[in-house]
Motif scaffolding. Structure first.
Motif, PDB file in Angstrom:
ATOM      1  N   GLN A  84       0.825  -1.209   0.000  1.00 33.26           N
ATOM      2  CA  GLN A  84       0.000   0.000   0.000  1.00 33.26           C
ATOM      3  C   GLN A  84       0.860   1.260   0.000  1.00 33.26           C
ATOM      4  O   GLN A  84       0.410   2.328  -0.424  1.00 33.26           O
ATOM      5  N   HIS A  85       2.095   1.143   0.482  1.00 36.03           N
ATOM      6  CA  HIS A  85       2.987   2.310   0.589  1.00 36.03           C
ATOM      7  C   HIS A  85       4.080   2.294  -0.477  1.00 36.03           C
ATOM      8  O   HIS A  85       5.009   3.105  -0.416  1.00 36.03           O
ATOM      9  N   ALA A  86       3.969   1.403  -1.437  1.00 33.15           N
ATOM     10  CA  ALA A  86       5.035   1.245  -2.433  1.00 33.15           C
ATOM     11  C   ALA A  86       5.148   2.436  -3.377  1.00 33.15           C
ATOM     12  O   ALA A  86       6.189   2.609  -4.023  1.00 33.15           O
ATOM     13  N   HIS A  87       4.108   3.258  -3.460  1.00 32.60           N
ATOM     14  CA  HIS A  87       4.140   4.395  -4.374  1.00 32.60           C
ATOM     15  C   HIS A  87       4.059   5.725  -3.634  1.00 32.60           C
ATOM     16  O   HIS A  87       3.735   6.758  -4.225  1.00 32.60           O
ATOM     17  N   ASN A  88       4.364   5.707  -2.347  1.00 35.58           N
ATOM     18  CA  ASN A  88       4.531   6.961  -1.613  1.00 35.58           C
ATOM     19  C   ASN A  88       5.795   7.664  -2.097  1.00 35.58           C
ATOM     20  O   ASN A  88       6.768   7.006  -2.497  1.00 35.58           O
ATOM     21  N   PRO A  89       5.849   8.976  -2.004  1.00 35.06           N
ATOM     22  CA  PRO A  89       7.111   9.677  -2.284  1.00 35.06           C
ATOM     23  C   PRO A  89       8.168   9.451  -1.204  1.00 35.06           C
ATOM     24  O   PRO A  89       9.336   9.776  -1.430  1.00 35.06           O
ATOM     25  N   VAL A  90       7.773   8.899  -0.063  1.00 35.74           N
ATOM     26  CA  VAL A  90       8.735   8.553   0.979  1.00 35.74           C
ATOM     27  C   VAL A  90       9.613   7.409   0.481  1.00 35.74           C
ATOM     28  O   VAL A  90       9.117   6.430  -0.097  1.00 35.74           O
ATOM     29  N   ASP A  91      10.912   7.509   0.721  1.00 43.35           N
ATOM     30  CA  ASP A  91      11.863   6.485   0.279  1.00 43.35           C
ATOM     31  C   ASP A  91      11.895   5.364   1.313  1.00 43.35           C
ATOM     32  O   ASP A  91      12.867   5.193   2.055  1.00 43.35           O
ATOM     33  N   TRP A  92      10.820   4.576   1.354  1.00 40.24           N
ATOM     34  CA  TRP A  92      10.680   3.542   2.382  1.00 40.24           C
ATOM     35  C   TRP A  92      11.654   2.383   2.149  1.00 40.24           C
ATOM     36  O   TRP A  92      11.924   1.991   1.021  1.00 40.24           O
ATOM     37  N   TYR A  93      12.100   1.829   3.280  1.00 41.01           N
ATOM     38  CA  TYR A  93      12.820   0.557   3.299  1.00 41.01           C
ATOM     39  C   TYR A  93      11.980  -0.449   4.075  1.00 41.01           C
ATOM     40  O   TYR A  93      11.289  -0.074   5.033  1.00 41.01           O
ATOM     41  N   PRO A  94      12.040  -1.733   3.744  1.00 45.41           N
ATOM     42  CA  PRO A  94      11.510  -2.750   4.659  1.00 45.41           C
ATOM     43  C   PRO A  94      12.498  -2.940   5.802  1.00 45.41           C
ATOM     44  O   PRO A  94      13.669  -2.518   5.728  1.00 45.41           O
ATOM     45  N   TRP A  95      12.033  -3.563   6.882  1.00 42.87           N
ATOM     46  CA  TRP A  95      12.896  -3.855   8.026  1.00 42.87           C
ATOM     47  C   TRP A  95      14.008  -4.809   7.582  1.00 42.87           C
ATOM     48  O   TRP A  95      13.744  -5.866   7.015  1.00 42.87           O
ATOM     49  N   GLY A  96      15.258  -4.409   7.817  1.00 48.06           N
ATOM     50  CA  GLY A  96      16.351  -5.282   7.430  1.00 48.06           C
ATOM     51  C   GLY A  96      17.682  -4.560   7.411  1.00 48.06           C
ATOM     52  O   GLY A  96      17.774  -3.335   7.581  1.00 48.06           O
ATOM     53  N   GLU A  97      18.728  -5.301   7.176  1.00 44.52           N
ATOM     54  CA  GLU A  97      20.087  -4.793   7.265  1.00 44.52           C
ATOM     55  C   GLU A  97      20.369  -3.687   6.255  1.00 44.52           C
ATOM     56  O   GLU A  97      21.174  -2.783   6.518  1.00 44.52           O
TER      57      GLU A  97
END
Length: 814
Positions: A84-97
């Motif tokens: 659902q957040h894949a097309h936000n302008p926020v440069d999201w990362y999933p939890w991980g290294e």
């Protein structure tokens, strides 16, 4: 209403928290109530951003979305919430290294946002903030932003929810936490509005101030975060428990919990406590368990009180708007005290647990009202939440578009009705239907000041039964069957009309723990509900089925988990599945809830493979989660260094705790096996509950299911019914159904076919007494039932009436 954090919290909440004995002392986090009109308008205004559009095909209900301007790393994830957040302008990362390393390289704090796909306030914050280009620039320039699905990573959620609860005294979703690059939290909150208002800082103000504080006081923030986690970890650590739980605690916690719940009982509307009202099935379970306990010790007159509290609560919930009268199943909670206006989200864990307590009520009362409600729930789950391979999905959203092509979504749009819509759909009997379900031209959300304080549902109706069917039928001069049939036919018409509306988003993630709960309810329904009950007077949304179909649902869900989420070599589970297994390992709840479901699947269905798998899973659970010295089970395997806290859960909330379920699992297993294996299970259960002795003694109302486990442990005799014969024969199935025609939570049922070599070998190794019974029963050449205590059995019986008489003899003892 909002739980936004202050920037530099005073230490008092943390100090109060540290004075407690464990994390479960805290009130569990709750979702927010429906928003005000102003907040709705803010969340859905056309600001040039995508408005609550979902990333997966199942979630899109408002036509073809416009081309995406942005794409981030979440586009490659499987979680519906992350997508659902894949097309936000926020440069999201999933939890991980990858995210952690990037934060270290840039030397910037992490902004961690945790929610789930059917969370209303998560949607609100997405539209207001995460789709806002100005907010995104602040996040991208000054932070590494991580998005976590709490249903996919409950271990990560637990760490930071515990921190926010400890520091600020409350919690909920969305959860918003700021971390140092070493993952230590230094500030947090829940929902933040985008701009300053009501004397509270808006999200953009918070971001600027956190960024400035990091640049000028980084060492202080890092040290404070480390100290907070250290102090919380110390508070959550459980000292080694004594090997023996006091007899007083074992015998008193059940009564104490009952008395405290009874003090909070609402005699007008049922339930325990006031608005908002959340279904907490463990409370009903305890009430029914306590009633049976009183009957067993010869106090039948006292037993009626807890039984009546439980049954009245179940009736009020079923008649209320929290129950979806048109499509079946239950919504998450009601905002008012009368179970009327709900938060419309539907969760699998609610459906599964509620189905089970309705089944229990039917087994006790023989009133088909309760069995029809269990079917109502289970038929909804079969129809709308079950995948093609038997997998059972997680949830349906509260929000949906009001019509095809709409650019915004509203809470409850799929479920509410105008009186004009009802009249047009139902036709000639609309007057009868409207009177029964309190449908009005002006809307019916007026039964409580809390039902619709902001006039969100003005002119809308949430169906509610203010009188039962028999009373209404009598007033109309009609038979109950005739009256019920009219209502059922009308509900079917509304159901068909509702199918033309945009559907709420379906979270088609498969979670092992929640599937375990559902496996239990479907397996139990296959024997507790009988054909006569189905044919009596059940109308849509109950569609009626052969009970064996429910058993098939349970078996297919179990087979899906074994095929896709279980490693046959390591004997380990994976937590969830969507387009493939998730990266998260199985957690305590996954093992405990699935083991409980498999034990029910064996006891009610009889296939030995499910019992064997449950035994194997229990061994793996002990290996991964058991504190062999301190007692009890941790919630995580402890193998992921990014998860900073490892705790032992005990709170029985909207979901039971893994430790409570594990205690009952161990007691059940100890009643099936003999000698060393039985003693080992029993000692682990005893040691587990010794860990939580102070909780059982001082705050028993927080752990209703564990109180039931304590009583089960205190019962000196273990009851078994061993049924031997050809499992495919009608006589065998009749014996099993006879056993489950009465309610007895302390009874174990063992089914064995002596002609099956696999079963005989299993019991030869696990319990010689059962193997001997099976061999001796071959002499009868028919189905034989043995009713036993500690495997000391009465004379075997071969007729259904004789078995029923043995099981329902007048109870004695103290």
């Amino acid at each position: 209403m909002f739980s936004a954090a202050v920037l530099f919290p005073a230490p008092a909440p943390l100090l109060r928290f540290l004075s407690l004995a464990g994390a479960a002392r805290l009130r569990p986090p709750q979702p927010f109530p429906p928003p005000s009109s102003a907040t709705r308008r803010a969340a859905t205004a056309d600001s040039g951003c995508r408005v609550l559009a979902m990333a997966s095909s199942s979630s899109s209900a408002a036509g073809t979305p416009p081309p995406h301007r942005h794409i981030n790393r979440l586009a490659s994830e499987h979680s519906p919430y992350l997508l659902q957040h894949a097309h936000n302008p926020v440069d999201w990362y999933p939890w991980g290294e990858e995210a952690f390393k990037r934060a270290r390289e840039r030397d910037v704090p992490i902004f961690l946002s945790i929610g789930y796909s059917t969370c209303h306030w998560c949607h609100v914050m997405e539209v207001e903030s995460f789709e806002n280009e100005e907010v995104a620039k602040l996040l991208n320039d000054g932070f590494v932003s991580i998005k976590v699905d709490r249903e996919e990573r409950p271990d990560v959620d637990k760490v930071y929810m515990t921190y926010v609860q400890a520091m600020y005294g409350g919690g909920g979703w969305p959860l918003s936490v700021f971390l140092s690059p070493n993952l230590k939290p230094f500030m947090g909150g829940t929902y933040f509005p985008p701009d300053d208002k009501y004397g509270r800082p808006g999200f953009m103000t918070v971001l600027r101030k956190v960024r400035d504080a990091w640049e000028t006081k980084k060492d202080m923030l890092e040290d404070g975060g480390s100290r907070a986690i250290e102090q919380i970890s110390e508070a959550l650590s459980t000292a080694a428990a004594s090997r023996r739980l006091s007899e007083e605690t074992l015998h008193s916690s059940l009564r104490n919990c009952y008395e405290e719940l009874a003090d909070s009982y609402d005699p007008e509307f049922g339930g325990f406590g006031s608005a908002p009202k959340f279904p907490r099935p463990v409370e009903i379970h305890l009430m029914l368990y306590w009633a049976r306990k009183l009957e067993d010790i010869g106090k039948e007159s006292e037993a009626s009180k807890p039984e009546n509290m439980a049954s009245y609560t179940l009736r009020c919930m079923a008649r209320g708007g929290i129950h979806d009268h048109v499509g079946g199943g239950f919504h998450r909670y009601s905002v008012d005290e009368c179970w009327h206006v709900p938060h419309f989200e539907k969760m699998l864990y609610d459906q599964a647990q509620l189905a089970n307590v309705y089944l229990d009520a039917f087994a006790i009362t023989k009133d088909t009202f309760y069995s029809s409600m269990a079917q109502d729930i289970l038929d909804y789950v079969r129809r709308d939440m079950t995948g093609p391979d038997g997998e059972i999905y997680s949830a349906e959203d509260a929000d949906s578009a009001e019509y095809e092509g709409a650019t915004r979504k509203r809470e409850g749009a799929f479920y509410v009705w105008t009186s004009e819509e009802v009249d047009k759909t139902v036709g000639d009997v609309s007057d009868l239907f409207n009177d029964h379900y309190y449908v009005k031209d002006s809307g019916n959300c007026d039964l409580s000041r809390k039902s619709d304080p902001h006039n969100e549902f003005k002119g809308k109706n949430v169906l509610i039964e203010r009188e039962d069917i028999s009373s209404r039928a009598s007033k109309m001069g009609m038979s109950v069957d005739e009256y019920a049939a009219i209502l059922g036919t009308s509900r079917k018409k509304l159901f068909d009309a509702r199918l033309t509306r945009p559907k709420p988003h379906l979270d088609d993630k498969v979670i092992v723990s929640w599937n375990g709960l559902a496996i239990s309810s479907f397996a139990r329904a296959s024997k507790i509900i009988n054909n006569e009950a189905i044919e009596a007077k059940f109308y849509f949304p109950v569609v009626g089925c052969n009970p064996s179909e429910y058993l098939e649902v349970a078996e297919k869900a179990s087979a899906f988990i074994r095929t896709h989420l279980y490693d046959e070599h390591s004997h380990r589970l994976t937590h969830s599945f969507r387009n493939g297994p998730s990266k998260a390992p199985g957690f305590l709840d996954d093992y405990a809830f699935l083991i409980a479901g498999l034990l029910d699947l064996y006891e009610f269905g009889g296939a030995i493979k499910w019992l064997k798998w449950a035994v194997d899973l229990q061994a793996t659970q002990d290996e991964l989660f058991l504190d062999a010295i301190g007692g009890g089970y941790f919630n995580t395997p402890g193998e992921d260094p990014s998860v900073l806290l490892r705790v032992k859960e005990d709170y029985d909330g909207s979901e039971p705790s893994g430790n409570s379920v594990s205690a009952i699992n161990l007691i059940r297993l100890s009643s099936m096996f003999s000698n060393g294996r039985s003693d080992d299970y029993h000692k682990k259960a005893e040691h587990l509950m010794a860990v939580f002795e102070s909780r059982l003694r001082e705050q028993s109302v927080a752990v209703p299911l564990m109180c039931c486990a304590a009583d089960m442990l205190a019962v000196s005799s273990r009851k078994q019914v061993v049924i031997v014969g050809n499992k495919a024969s009608p006589e065998f199935n009749g014996m099993v159904s006879t056993v489950y025609s009465s309610y007895d939570p302390n009874r174990r049922v063992i089914q064995i076919d002596p002609s099956k070599e696999e079963e005989m070998e299993f019991w030869q190794e696990g319990n010689l007494s059962i193997a001997a019974m099976a061999r001796n029963s071959l002499l009868h050449q028919t189905t034989v039932a043995h009713v036993c205590e500690n495997f000391v059995c009465r004379a075997p019986v071969t007729s259904l009436q004789a078995l029923y008489t043995l099981l329902n003899k007048t109870p004695t003892g103290a």
